[in-house]
Design a protein around this motif. Structure first.
Motif: not given
Length: 62
Positions: A51-54, A58-60
């Motif tokens: 989830g953190l990777l996703f 999305i953020f970048f």
């Protein structure tokens, strides 16, 4: 695509496989409780990591 005999064989094989897996798990259930205590924590950590990777993706991306 598949003949009737192939579909029947596939269905019977699937049913026999599920039954065999059920009895194998039932037989080993006590060992699982003894040796695999707390393994859900690893699963939760792995899911949080994915989830953190996703979230980073999305953020970048924006």
């Amino acid at each position: 695509m598949f003949s009737t005999g192939q579909l029947i064989f596939g269905l019977l094989f699937f049913i026999a496989f599920v039954i065999a897996m059920f009895f194998a798990y039932k037989k080993d259930a006590q060992l699982h409780q003894l040796f695999y205590k707390g393994n859900y924590k690893i699963l939760v950590g792995f899911l949080l990591f994915i989830g953190l990777l996703f979230a980073i993706k999305i953020f970048f991306k924006r």
